[in-house]
Design a protein around this motif. Structure first.
Motif, PDB file in Angstrom:
ATOM      1  N   PHE A  48       0.863  -1.180   0.000  1.00 59.50           N
ATOM      2  CA  PHE A  48       0.000   0.000   0.000  1.00 59.50           C
ATOM      3  C   PHE A  48       0.897   1.227   0.000  1.00 59.50           C
ATOM      4  O   PHE A  48       2.133   1.106   0.067  1.00 59.50           O
ATOM      5  CB  PHE A  48      -0.969   0.003   1.198  1.00 59.50           C
ATOM      6  N   SER A  49       0.307   2.409  -0.077  1.00 60.88           N
ATOM      7  CA  SER A  49       1.096   3.634  -0.091  1.00 60.88           C
ATOM      8  C   SER A  49       0.550   4.625   0.925  1.00 60.88           C
ATOM      9  O   SER A  49      -0.558   4.445   1.463  1.00 60.88           O
ATOM     10  CB  SER A  49       1.079   4.271  -1.488  1.00 60.88           C
ATOM     11  N   ASN A  51      -0.660   7.378   0.317  1.00 58.91           N
ATOM     12  CA  ASN A  51      -1.813   8.076  -0.241  1.00 58.91           C
ATOM     13  C   ASN A  51      -3.108   7.291  -0.110  1.00 58.91           C
ATOM     14  O   ASN A  51      -4.180   7.818  -0.422  1.00 58.91           O
ATOM     15  CB  ASN A  51      -1.560   8.383  -1.721  1.00 58.91           C
ATOM     16  N   ASP A  52      -3.014   6.043   0.352  1.00 57.92           N
ATOM     17  CA  ASP A  52      -4.200   5.205   0.435  1.00 57.92           C
ATOM     18  C   ASP A  52      -5.053   5.553   1.650  1.00 57.92           C
ATOM     19  O   ASP A  52      -4.541   5.976   2.697  1.00 57.92           O
ATOM     20  CB  ASP A  52      -3.805   3.730   0.507  1.00 57.92           C
ATOM     21  N   SER A  53      -6.358   5.354   1.506  1.00 55.34           N
ATOM     22  CA  SER A  53      -7.281   5.526   2.629  1.00 55.34           C
ATOM     23  C   SER A  53      -7.184   4.331   3.563  1.00 55.34           C
ATOM     24  O   SER A  53      -6.631   3.287   3.196  1.00 55.34           O
ATOM     25  CB  SER A  53      -8.712   5.647   2.113  1.00 55.34           C
ATOM     26  N   GLU A  54      -7.746   4.474   4.759  1.00 59.47           N
ATOM     27  CA  GLU A  54      -7.729   3.336   5.677  1.00 59.47           C
ATOM     28  C   GLU A  54      -8.520   2.165   5.107  1.00 59.47           C
ATOM     29  O   GLU A  54      -8.123   1.005   5.277  1.00 59.47           O
ATOM     30  CB  GLU A  54      -8.281   3.706   7.049  1.00 59.47           C
ATOM     31  N   ALA A  55      -9.618   2.451   4.432  1.00 61.79           N
ATOM     32  CA  ALA A  55     -10.403   1.364   3.844  1.00 61.79           C
ATOM     33  C   ALA A  55      -9.561   0.567   2.850  1.00 61.79           C
ATOM     34  O   ALA A  55      -9.625  -0.669   2.818  1.00 61.79           O
ATOM     35  CB  ALA A  55     -11.645   1.929   3.164  1.00 61.79           C
ATOM     36  N   THR A  56      -8.757   1.253   2.073  1.00 64.09           N
ATOM     37  CA  THR A  56      -7.900   0.577   1.101  1.00 64.09           C
ATOM     38  C   THR A  56      -6.842  -0.259   1.780  1.00 64.09           C
ATOM     39  O   THR A  56      -6.598  -1.414   1.422  1.00 64.09           O
ATOM     40  CB  THR A  56      -7.244   1.595   0.164  1.00 64.09           C
ATOM     41  N   VAL A  57      -6.205   0.325   2.807  1.00 65.72           N
ATOM     42  CA  VAL A  57      -5.147  -0.398   3.528  1.00 65.72           C
ATOM     43  C   VAL A  57      -5.734  -1.588   4.275  1.00 65.72           C
ATOM     44  O   VAL A  57      -5.180  -2.696   4.246  1.00 65.72           O
ATOM     45  CB  VAL A  57      -4.411   0.546   4.500  1.00 65.72           C
ATOM     46  N   ALA A  59      -8.299  -3.335   3.614  1.00 66.11           N
ATOM     47  CA  ALA A  59      -8.756  -4.386   2.702  1.00 66.11           C
ATOM     48  C   ALA A  59      -7.630  -5.323   2.295  1.00 66.11           C
ATOM     49  O   ALA A  59      -7.902  -6.434   1.822  1.00 66.11           O
ATOM     50  CB  ALA A  59      -9.383  -3.751   1.466  1.00 66.11           C
ATOM     51  N   LYS A  60      -6.379  -4.922   2.499  1.00 65.83           N
ATOM     52  CA  LYS A  60      -5.247  -5.780   2.155  1.00 65.83           C
ATOM     53  C   LYS A  60      -5.064  -6.919   3.159  1.00 65.83           C
ATOM     54  O   LYS A  60      -4.335  -7.869   2.901  1.00 65.83           O
ATOM     55  CB  LYS A  60      -3.961  -4.950   2.065  1.00 65.83           C
ATOM     56  N   GLN A  77       5.745  -0.443  -0.056  1.00 66.00           N
ATOM     57  CA  GLN A  77       5.343   0.242  -1.274  1.00 66.00           C
ATOM     58  C   GLN A  77       6.123  -0.342  -2.436  1.00 66.00           C
ATOM     59  O   GLN A  77       7.352  -0.414  -2.394  1.00 66.00           O
ATOM     60  CB  GLN A  77       5.601   1.740  -1.157  1.00 66.00           C
TER      61      GLN A  77
END
Length: 249
Positions: A48-49, A51-57, A59-60, A77
């Protein structure tokens, strides 16, 4: 029949909500809301990076530690030619800080484990596959138990970093690896668990070839690797206070 005196005792400690349907009254039990706590998490590194939202992170499904509404995630990253470790904290879903500058060389470094006491003690576990020109964990490990990756390259060593949970700054770090007894080169070590007793950090790991003793030298081992390995460090990572490994001494 339950009398009024017994009724009060019967429902003690149970939260009730009242639902009105016409002239009928129903009571519904509601479970208390408990704050989630996850002190330690080690697993596969995910990408992840900052710039990602918590939802994006989230989900990993990578390693994370949780204290109430504060969550810290670790991973890496993916750049064009290598990987850099990333550690990020969210408070109530809002990014508090993100650090992707711990290691910015051409080495493939990832983050795959965390320990957090929910207050001021936070450790991150990272991987290193060699020494490259530029900024890496050596600048945090100077004067600590093992200050560098060592000789060779390719095998995946571990890095343990003490991190300020308020801003993500690394206070200090140490490398942790196996060591080949024939040529002294670094070999792979994978951290499997972390625990903290208020003074010492205990690390359990698998070490390929020979794990290191308290003086950083190769232990004498019999049988085949990997070896189950347990080491305890002072909180400042300057000293390994005890060590044990299966079929090694």
């Amino acid at each position: 029949m339950i009398y009024s005196g017994k009724l009060q005792k019967y429902f003690a400690g149970i939260s009730l909500s009242v639902i009105l349907v016409g002239d009928l009254v129903f009571t519904q039990k509601t479970a208390p809301v408990l704050a989630e706590t996850i002190n330690t998490s080690i697993g596969e590194a995910v990408t992840f990076s900052c710039n990602d939202s918590e939802a994006t992170v989230a989900a990993k499904n990578g390693p994370k530690v949780v204290n109430g509404t504060a969550i810290i995630y670790i991973g890496y990253q993916q750049l064009s030619n290598n990987k850099n470790p990333v550690t990020i904290r969210f408070n109530n879903g809002i990014k508090a800080w993100c650090r992707n500058d711990y290691e910015t060389t051409n080495d493939d470094s990832t983050g795959y484990g965390l320990y957090w006491n929910g207050s001021d003690v936070l450790y991150g576990i990272y991987s290193a596959t060699g020494t490259q020109t530029g900024n890496d964990f050596r600048r945090f490990a100077s004067g600590r138990w093992l200050p560098s990756y060592g000789s060779g390259g390719g095998p995946k060593a571990a890095v343990i970093a003490r991190i300020n949970p308020a801003n993500g700054e690394v206070n200090y770090a140490t490398f942790l690896s196996g060591k080949k007894p024939d040529n002294g080169q670094t070999n792979s070590l994978l951290v499997q668990s972390l625990s903290w007793n208020g003074a010492n950090l205990t690390v359990k790991a698998m070490s390929w070839w020979n794990p290191r003793n308290t003086y950083t030298n190769s232990m004498n081992c019999s049988g085949s690797s990997p070896y189950q390995y347990t080491a305890a460090f002072t909180g400042d990572l300057r000293t390994m206070t005890s060590v044990s490994a299966s079929t090694c001494k």
